[in-house]
Design a protein around this motif. Structure first.
Motif, mmCIF file in Angstrom:
data_model
loop_
_atom_site.group_PDB
_atom_site.id
_atom_site.type_symbol
_atom_site.label_atom_id
_atom_site.label_comp_id
_atom_site.label_asym_id
_atom_site.label_seq_id
_atom_site.Cartn_x
_atom_site.Cartn_y
_atom_site.Cartn_z
ATOM 1 N N ALA A 87 0.863 -0.945 0.018
ATOM 2 C CA ALA A 87 0.080 -0.070 -0.048
ATOM 3 C C ALA A 87 1.234 0.898 -0.303
ATOM 4 O O ALA A 87 0.037 2.356 -0.141
ATOM 5 N N ILE A 88 1.878 1.279 0.239
ATOM 6 C CA ILE A 88 3.064 2.220 0.258
ATOM 7 C C ILE A 88 4.051 2.211 -0.124
ATOM 8 O O ILE A 88 5.148 2.480 -0.204
ATOM 9 N N SER A 89 4.163 1.569 -1.380
ATOM 10 C CA SER A 89 5.165 1.669 -2.491
ATOM 11 C C SER A 89 4.456 1.446 -3.708
ATOM 12 O O SER A 89 3.076 0.724 -4.011
ATOM 13 N N ARG A 90 5.699 0.847 -5.360
ATOM 14 C CA ARG A 90 4.670 1.625 -6.337
ATOM 15 C C ARG A 90 5.434 0.434 -7.672
ATOM 16 O O ARG A 90 4.606 -0.164 -8.265
ATOM 17 N N HIS A 91 6.783 -0.081 -6.773
ATOM 18 C CA HIS A 91 7.626 -0.766 -8.086
ATOM 19 C C HIS A 91 7.704 -2.397 -7.568
ATOM 20 O O HIS A 91 7.911 -2.805 -8.300
ATOM 21 N N ILE A 92 8.595 -1.726 -6.212
ATOM 22 C CA ILE A 92 9.721 -2.753 -5.432
ATOM 23 C C ILE A 92 8.867 -4.046 -5.327
ATOM 24 O O ILE A 92 7.790 -4.207 -4.924
ATOM 25 N N GLY A 93 8.789 -5.655 -5.289
ATOM 26 C CA GLY A 93 9.010 -6.993 -5.564
ATOM 27 C C GLY A 93 8.655 -7.054 -4.588
ATOM 28 O O GLY A 93 9.240 -6.436 -3.330
#
Ligand SMILES: Cc1cc2nc3c(=O)[nH]c(=O)nc-3n(C[C@H](O)[C@H](O)[C@H](O)COP(=O)(O)O)c2cc1C
Length: 454
Positions: free
Chosen positions: A89-95
């Motif tokens: 919920a607080i990131s966009r790209h990282i696996g």
């Protein structure tokens, strides 16, 4: 062999109070991170700022408050899928790679959690499969069992488990979503493919109550030290989480592990070998070494010549603890035990005493995951050399303590790796499969009849 450009993979292992037994005693260490959402969010965002491939959540399914020694960092562990959902919920790209112990977890619940995570993170989920080490019975008692299963059964379960997880992920074929408001058809129910599985360990009948995950097939990570593990990984894993012993040891390991893939019909370049490593990085080599030495000096416990001697097959009872190891040991001893050279390199000079060496070996992990110490350019060069030597495909950071090691790596090492042209300068994909350069496989049901709406 694949033709895509080979680039370094980076991951961060969430280890809230750090990996080192005593580094948490540093004045600057932040030790409240175990369940602190602000701290955990900070690590996710920093790893994403460093353009990391994935954020890794190891697992422990029992607590070890009475464990021997000093392993405060092993007592607590957040449940992985819960942490991953928060991180999503607080990131966009990282696996976001979650660890599941297949000796205890059920495949249906795990598939459901995993596919849910892949949807909520828009294709960033990964699954690390472990089976639990022999002789560790603590978790068994939490699951109503007297002792940990034998290896044969552990891998038997793991084999069935992964087939079920992939099978359930494919429960719904693309095109299931019709949304025909005129005809009153929301879903094409004929596009569901319930799994009917009967094995030795599991029986699962029915479809997962979720559509196919955005990644199609969720990337699999695997760690283990046995032949069973090596073959299991060769068949199923996109990433093998490995030890790092030395460049030579790891080159052999790399060749051997990748050499197993073709017998399972796989391209060796489709699996990445990624060891966990603790880095001490600072503005200069001297500063990084000072910090490393400071951490060593915080190790708790009385110098025990027996312990050091046992590792080397030597009687050290009469050698003073302040004797330098370069004086105490012969060249032959250094040759027989290459980790001594690695220890010397970590300290960075020849003043290392037997007492220092005791501190070094007292930290679990230093022997098969030796630390790397130095300035940003030095550490980046070390990574580049091992990457180019095919000792590994990338590294997973094990922070010695919270929170500066991650920031130091992102600020000082990442730009150097970029300068060397072996690391991304921005995310150009938004899924874990994408970061790894793996294509989304077609659905096994894709070639079927045309969709209702066609
Ligand atoms: C490099 C490495 C990392 C591992 N990390 C974890 C972990 O995070 N959590 C866990 O439960 N087990 C972990 N393990 C344990 C293994 O996954 C596995 O359960 C154990 O080694 C038993 O399998 P084996 O009999 O094939 O060695 C790790 C093992 C290795 C070699």
């Amino acid at each position: 062999m694949s033709t895509r450009q080979r680039t370094v993979k980076l991951a961060y292992s969430a280890w809230p109070t750090g990996r080192h037994a005593s580094a948490w005693r540093l004045p600057e260490a932040f030790n409240g991170g175990t369940v602190d959402p602000v701290y955990l969010a900070d690590t996710v965002r920093t790893a994403e700022r460093g353009l990391f491939d994935y954020y890794f959540m190891g697992n422990a399914i029992s607590s070890t408050p009475t464990a021997v020694g000093n392993w405060h960092n092993d007592v607590f562990k957040l449940e992985g899928f819960t942490l991953a959902a928060y991180a999503a919920a607080i990131s966009r790209h990282i696996g976001l790679v979650v660890t599941v112990n297949t000796t205890y977890a059920g495949p249906y619940d795990s598939a459901r959690a995993l596919v849910s995570l892949d949807h909520l993170s828009q294709g960033r989920a990964g699954l690390n499969i472990v089976t639990g080490a022999d002789g560790v019975d603590g978790p068994a008692r939490n699951y109503g069992q007297a002792r940990h299963a034998v290896r044969e059964d552990r891998y038997g379960r793991a084999e069935e488990f992964i087939g079920i997880v992939h099978g359930l992920s494919e429960s719904w074929e693309d095109g299931y979503f019709v949304d025909d408001r005129e005809k009153g058809t929301l879903f094409d129910l004929s596009r569901s493919h319930p799994l009917e599985f009967e094995g030795k360990f599991y029986s699962v009948g029915g479809a997962l109550n979720l559509p196919r995950p955005p990644q199609g097939r969720i990337p699999i990570v695997h760690a283990g030290g046995s032949e069973k593990s090596f073959h299991y990984g060769a068949r199923h894993a996109d990433i093998r989480f490995s030890p790092f012993v030395s460049t030579e040891w790891n080159r052999d390991y790399y060749r051997r592990i990748k050499g197993l893939l073709p017998q399972y019909g796989r391209d060796p370049d489709d699996q990445f070998i990624i060891p966990g490593i603790t880095f001490y990085v600072a503005g200069t080599d001297a500063e990084a070494r000072r910090k490393f030495k400071e951490v060593q000096d915080l190790v708790v416990g009385e110098y025990a010549p027996m312990q050091v001697g046992a590792l080397l097959g030597l009687d050290l009872s009469r050698v003073p603890r302040d004797e330098r190891i370069v004086d105490a040991f012969t060249e032959e001893t250094f040759r027989q035990h290459p980790w001594l050279g690695t220890a010397l390199a970590a300290f960075g000079d020849e003043s290392v005493t037997l007492h220092d060496l005791f501190h070094y070996i007292s930290n679990r992990g230093h022997l098969n995951q030796p630390p790397v110490v130095g300035s940003g350019p030095r550490v980046a060069r070390w990574i580049a050399e091992n990457f180019e030597a095919r000792a590994f495909d990338g590294v997973k950071l094990f922070p010695a303590y919270a929170r500066t090691p991650l920031d130091a790596f992102v600020d000082l090492v990442v730009p150097e790796l970029q300068r060397l042209g072996i690391y991304r300068r921005s995310y150009d994909t938004s899924t874990l499969r994408g970061h790894l350069g793996l294509a989304v496989p077609p659905s096994p049901h894709a070639a079927r009849a045309p969709a209702l709406t066609a």
